[in-house]
Motif scaffolding. Sequence first.
Motif, short mmCIF file in Angstrom:
data_model
loop_
_atom_site.label_atom_id
_atom_site.label_comp_id
_atom_site.label_asym_id
_atom_site.label_seq_id
_atom_site.Cartn_x
_atom_site.Cartn_y
_atom_site.Cartn_z
N ILE A 77 13.24 -2.26 7.05
CA ILE A 77 12.99 -3.00 7.23
C ILE A 77 12.07 -4.23 7.14
O ILE A 77 12.95 -4.55 5.82
N SER A 79 8.90 -6.07 6.05
CA SER A 79 7.92 -6.34 5.94
C SER A 79 7.06 -7.38 5.00
O SER A 79 8.42 -8.60 4.87
N THR A 85 3.02 -6.00 -2.51
CA THR A 85 4.23 -5.13 -1.70
C THR A 85 3.45 -5.21 -0.60
O THR A 85 3.14 -6.16 0.61
N VAL A 86 4.03 -3.80 0.49
CA VAL A 86 3.74 -3.75 2.18
C VAL A 86 2.08 -3.40 2.45
O VAL A 86 1.43 -3.02 0.73
N LYS A 91 2.59 1.32 4.67
CA LYS A 91 2.51 3.03 2.93
C LYS A 91 1.95 3.84 3.57
O LYS A 91 2.15 4.98 3.24
N LEU A 124 16.42 -3.91 3.39
CA LEU A 124 14.42 -4.80 3.56
C LEU A 124 15.14 -6.54 4.05
O LEU A 124 16.19 -6.66 3.44
N GLN A 146 8.68 -0.80 -4.92
CA GLN A 146 8.06 0.20 -4.53
C GLN A 146 9.52 0.65 -3.23
O GLN A 146 9.43 2.40 -3.30
N LEU A 147 10.37 0.37 -2.85
CA LEU A 147 10.98 0.58 -1.16
C LEU A 147 11.67 1.15 -1.89
O LEU A 147 12.49 1.86 -1.66
N LYS A 148 13.14 0.54 -2.26
CA LYS A 148 14.39 0.27 -2.46
C LYS A 148 14.01 1.44 -3.74
O LYS A 148 15.01 2.95 -3.47
N ASN A 159 19.70 1.60 -0.13
CA ASN A 159 19.60 0.10 0.32
C ASN A 159 20.80 -0.63 0.17
O ASN A 159 21.06 -0.94 -1.22
#
Length: 190
Positions: A77, A79, A85-86, A91, A124, A146-148, A159
């Motif tokens: 990913i 980003s 954040t993303v 999202k 990431l 958020q992602l992990k 991850n």
Amino acid sequence: MKKVLVINANPKQTSLCQSLADRYAKIASEKHQIQQINMADMSFDMDLQQGYDTELPLEDDLKAFQQKVMWAEHIVIISPVWWGTVPAKFKGAIDRTFLPGFAFKYQDGKAIPQKLLSGRTSELIITLDTPPFWYKYVNGNPIYKQLKHAILSFTGIKNQRSIYLGPVLNASETRRQSWFERVSKQAAQL
């Protein structure tokens, strides 16, 4: 040979993230099977209007997104950080596709759902205009959390590494080139 999915989470048609995703995919394709997703190329309603209460039919781009995630053994990913954040479109793609029955499954009597995307790994690559140390240690690293934790680990994707490139704003050509070299090295080591 791994099946590698490279996701450019930046919704802009041209961006540093797009260039980094293209570089990663090109280098990794020397050893692995590659598929790529670019948020700019996708068209869908980002709003999961009724949460999980009502099933909203998936548009073709979201069905393809799910198929590529299922195909992948490793997901990259790439980003930018937007407002901590993303980007909203990425999202929205997660909201619409990482659904019960696809990414996780509720189980009677258990507080933690079954992780349906187990067996996959991720990495990431994050671009930001804030200095990385400031973003991670002062701002609390929300994109990583958020992602992990909230998305990848929750669904069973492990991850393996995260790299931060920034600040992008006012970065010299030499600095940008060093980021491309770093991403190339990551892709070659996969």
